[in-house]
Design a protein around this motif. Structure first.
Motif, PDB file in Angstrom:
ATOM      1  N   GLU A 166      21.361 -23.059   5.825  1.00  0.00           N
ATOM      2  CA  GLU A 166      21.061 -23.820   7.038  1.00  0.00           C
ATOM      3  C   GLU A 166      20.223 -23.014   8.027  1.00  0.00           C
ATOM      4  N   GLY A 167      19.206 -22.318   7.485  1.00  0.00           N
ATOM      5  CA  GLY A 167      18.268 -21.590   8.329  1.00  0.00           C
ATOM      6  C   GLY A 167      18.739 -20.235   8.803  1.00  0.00           C
ATOM      7  N   ARG A 168      19.885 -19.751   8.339  1.00  0.00           N
ATOM      8  CA  ARG A 168      20.407 -18.452   8.753  1.00  0.00           C
ATOM      9  C   ARG A 168      20.612 -17.546   7.538  1.00  0.00           C
ATOM     10  N   LEU A 169      20.340 -16.256   7.746  1.00  0.00           N
ATOM     11  CA  LEU A 169      20.491 -15.290   6.671  1.00  0.00           C
ATOM     12  C   LEU A 169      21.900 -14.699   6.653  1.00  0.00           C
ATOM     13  N   HIS A 170      22.388 -14.455   5.448  1.00  0.00           N
ATOM     14  CA  HIS A 170      23.683 -13.792   5.255  1.00  0.00           C
ATOM     15  C   HIS A 170      23.470 -12.681   4.229  1.00  0.00           C
ATOM     16  N   ILE A 171      23.862 -11.457   4.594  1.00  0.00           N
ATOM     17  CA  ILE A 171      23.687 -10.308   3.714  1.00  0.00           C
ATOM     18  C   ILE A 171      25.044  -9.860   3.198  1.00  0.00           C
ATOM     19  N   ARG A 172      25.188  -9.856   1.887  1.00  0.00           N
ATOM     20  CA  ARG A 172      26.425  -9.429   1.231  1.00  0.00           C
ATOM     21  C   ARG A 172      27.643 -10.177   1.766  1.00  0.00           C
ATOM     22  N   GLY A 173      27.493 -11.463   1.965  1.00  0.00           N
ATOM     23  CA  GLY A 173      28.611 -12.305   2.380  1.00  0.00           C
ATOM     24  C   GLY A 173      28.983 -12.200   3.839  1.00  0.00           C
ATOM     25  N   SER A 174      28.152 -11.568   4.648  1.00  0.00           N
ATOM     26  CA  SER A 174      28.468 -11.387   6.064  1.00  0.00           C
ATOM     27  C   SER A 174      28.157 -12.641   6.869  1.00  0.00           C
ATOM     28  N   ARG A 175      28.586 -12.618   8.125  1.00  0.00           N
ATOM     29  CA  ARG A 175      28.158 -13.658   9.052  1.00  0.00           C
ATOM     30  C   ARG A 175      26.701 -13.418   9.435  1.00  0.00           C
ATOM     31  N   SER A 176      26.030 -14.483   9.866  1.00  0.00           N
ATOM     32  CA  SER A 176      24.598 -14.372  10.166  1.00  0.00           C
ATOM     33  C   SER A 176      24.335 -13.536  11.412  1.00  0.00           C
ATOM     34  N   ASP A 177      25.338 -13.385  12.300  1.00  0.00           N
ATOM     35  CA  ASP A 177      25.125 -12.622  13.529  1.00  0.00           C
ATOM     36  C   ASP A 177      25.444 -11.138  13.366  1.00  0.00           C
ATOM     37  N   GLU A 178      25.596 -10.675  12.132  1.00  0.00           N
ATOM     38  CA  GLU A 178      25.893  -9.264  11.880  1.00  0.00           C
ATOM     39  C   GLU A 178      24.665  -8.509  11.358  1.00  0.00           C
TER      40      GLU A 178
END
Length: 583
Positions: A166-178
């Motif tokens: 939904e337009g947000r990145l997630h790295i290694r299962g993290s939240r997008s604000d991390e």
């Protein structure tokens, strides 16, 4: 609502620095070249060999152990040449330097008695970078040019361990604000949303680096990953490029090559070159247009549907009885989902030797249409919300090379972002969004209100609700973010070890102003009758629409105390700053 955040990170040089390694808290913006020079036949190390980076003023000589280091190298591709008395020259081309990483080279020189002409070697990127202690993914500007889509985020989503949702990145299962975002060493992570606060143009990017897991302590405020982005600087010769892309090959609702057109177009102009002998400029402008949100469906059409009145719509029927409605929604193209934007990325580089100053400017202005319920609102497109957003960043980076083994860097950043979501019929005059008279004046085709402040009742067509023309959007929003920051670092190379120390200070001010409008006009009419008289003056054309709020505040402040709910409103006005009250 206002929010002010101050962030100060300092890492001092301490006694154990030599043992544990010292890490700066200032985001790096340059890389390093390291290597060794030796005799190709005997393997003997060659001291005092001359190493130069061609087409630049960078260079050094090898130490008694044949090693050399070149610090403060901007990300890019270079050619290095080594010369030594009695040996033939050797050059290594296509040497790639990346932010915060060390590029290792090995020069093997052959005696002139054996070697005839200069040897030129083409460097290859190592499969594993032993200088990186974490997972590092590097995307070069050339990579962006050959991929069949645009946008840094789309490229990052292709990397291992990265997911876009939904337009947000997630790295290694993290939240997008991390995730922390940097451009030329300046933090561009919005502390409220956690996303990137700026827009970069593909053609303006020199390199994007994604670090995940185990990154240095200099990158605070992130648990998942770091995204470092460096922009291009002007070259030694003037050049310009122009590119244009579009999918406008089919009419609305029709297909071309078995697919719909969404009215997408993208035009980019770049210009770069020298302004003076020590000043280079680069500028890139981009125009992005999208008429419709990309949606995969075939649409529908129904005729002569009858409003059952089960949702209260009978109050709007004419004497002839229930309303009859036709519905048509084109395939692939959802109305009122378009967007238009203009972006500018620019750099200005001053080389005063040994001091360099780079000014980076990013600007974006966009307009967005919203249609969160395209089926329910297909008869009410004229009152769907629209948003306008502007953002800008100015970053000044100064680097001073004190000697071949030591330099320091200072960054000063200023950022501003404003966004407003409005009803297109009334703009920021939210106090009339659901006023019956104002709505009727705005468009004669809107369904008349049956009572003040109450939106028209929806159609009920075969059990499904459809908003009537003139139904309100429901809210008004205005937000603003400002950011001032200063950071700096000192880097010292001591033989094979590098020491760094630095600081990063940020001040964020964030304001969010949201007005829920579902019953505000009705509440004034029923709860504050003396304030409702202000609207009567508007109906009589005694005051303008934009003056209503001022007059309401003036009337509330002038009213005597002891009037219950009105006292609460007066307290709100008195305890709220003028800026907050107006958004």
């Amino acid at each position: 609502m206002g929010l002010r955040v101050e962030i100060l990170k300092v890492l001092p040089i301490i006694a154990v620095a030599g043992f544990f390694g010292l890490t700066a808290v200032h985001a790096g913006t340059t890389g390093k070249i390291a290597g060794v020079v030796e005799d190709a036949q005997t393997g003997d190390l060659l001291a005092s060999a001359s190493i130069v980076v061609l087409d630049t003023d960078m260079g050094t000589v090898s130490d008694p152990e044949g090693r050399f280091f070149i610090l403060n190298v901007a990300p890019g591709t270079y050619t290095l040449k080594v010369t030594y008395i009695g040996y033939g020259p050797v050059s290594i081309a296509n040497v790639r330097v990346s932010t915060d990483l060390t590029t290792d080279l090995k020069f093997e020189l052959t005696s002139k008695a054996i070697q005839g002409e200069e040897v030129v070697i083409r460097a290859e990127r190592p499969i594993i970078d032993k200088n990186a202690t974490n997972a590092v993914h590097i995307i070069q500007g050339e990579d962006l040019e050959i991929l069949p889509f645009r946008g840094v985020q789309n490229v990052l989503a292709l990397q291992a361990g990265v997911v876009e949702d939904e337009g947000r990145l997630h790295i290694r299962g993290s939240r997008s604000d991390e995730i922390a975002y940097y451009v030329e060493g300046a933090s561009v992570r919005n502390v409220v949303t956690g996303s990137s606060a700026v827009v970069l143009i593909d053609e303006a990017i020199e390199e994007v680096q994604l670090q995940s897991g185990g990154f240095n302590a200099e990158y605070g405020g992130a648990n998942a990953g770091i995204i470092l982005q460096d922009l291009r600087t002007g070259g030694n010769d003037w050049k310009a490029t122009l590119s244009s892309e579009t999918d406008n090959f089919a009419k609305k609702g029709e297909k071309f090559l078995d697919t719909y057109s969404y009215g997408r177009s993208n035009r980019v102009l770049t210009l770069d070159g020298p302004l003076t002998s020590n000043t280079r400029a680069f500028i890139s402008t981009q125009r992005r247009v999208r008429d419709f949100q990309t949606t995969f469906w075939d649409g529908f059409e129904f005729t002569d549907l009858i409003d059952s009145g089960d949702r209260g719509g009978g109050v709007h029927w004419a004497d002839s009885g229930p309303d009859t409605v036709d519905l048509k929604l084109d395939g692939g193209n959802i109305p009122h989902t378009g967007s238009k934007a203009t972006d500018v990325n620019a750099t200005l580089l001053f080389d005063f030797k040994p001091v360099t100053v780079q000014v980076t400017g990013l600007y974006s202005k966009s307009d967005q249409e919203y249609n969160f319920a395209p089926v329910a609102n297909m008869l009410n497109e004229d009152r769907l919300a629209e948003a306008a957003r502007t953002s800008g960043l100015i970053n000044i980076k100064a680097t001073h090379l004190l000697d071949p083994s030591m330099f320091y860097e200072v960054n000063v950043s200023l950022y501003n972002q404003d966004r407003e979501v409005v009803d297109p019929n009334f703009g920021d005059n939210w106090w009339v969004y659901n006023d019956s008279v104002a709505v009727a004046r705005a468009n004669s085709s809107f369904t008349p209100y049956t009572s003040q402040g109450s939106d028209p009742r929806p159609y009920d067509l075969n059990g499904f609700p459809f908003n009537r023309p003139g139904n309100g959007t429901g809210y008004y929003l205005k937000e603003g973010d400002q950011y001032q920051g200063v950071s700096g670092s000192v880097t010292k190379q001591r033989k094979a070890h590098e020491l760094k120390a630095g600081f990063d200070y940020q001040i964020w001010t964030s304001r969010r102003y949201v007005i829920g409008l579902s019953s505000i006009r009705k509440a004034i009419a029923t709860t504050y009758p003396n304030l409702d008289e202000v609207y009567d003056r508007y109906y009589a054309d005694e005051i303008k629409q934009g003056d209503i709020l001022n007059e309401i505040i003036r009337a509330a402040e002038a009213a005597p105390d002891g009037q219950g709910d009105l006292d609460d409103l007066k307290a709100l006005i008195r305890n709220t700053s003028r800026a907050d009250f107006y958004g």
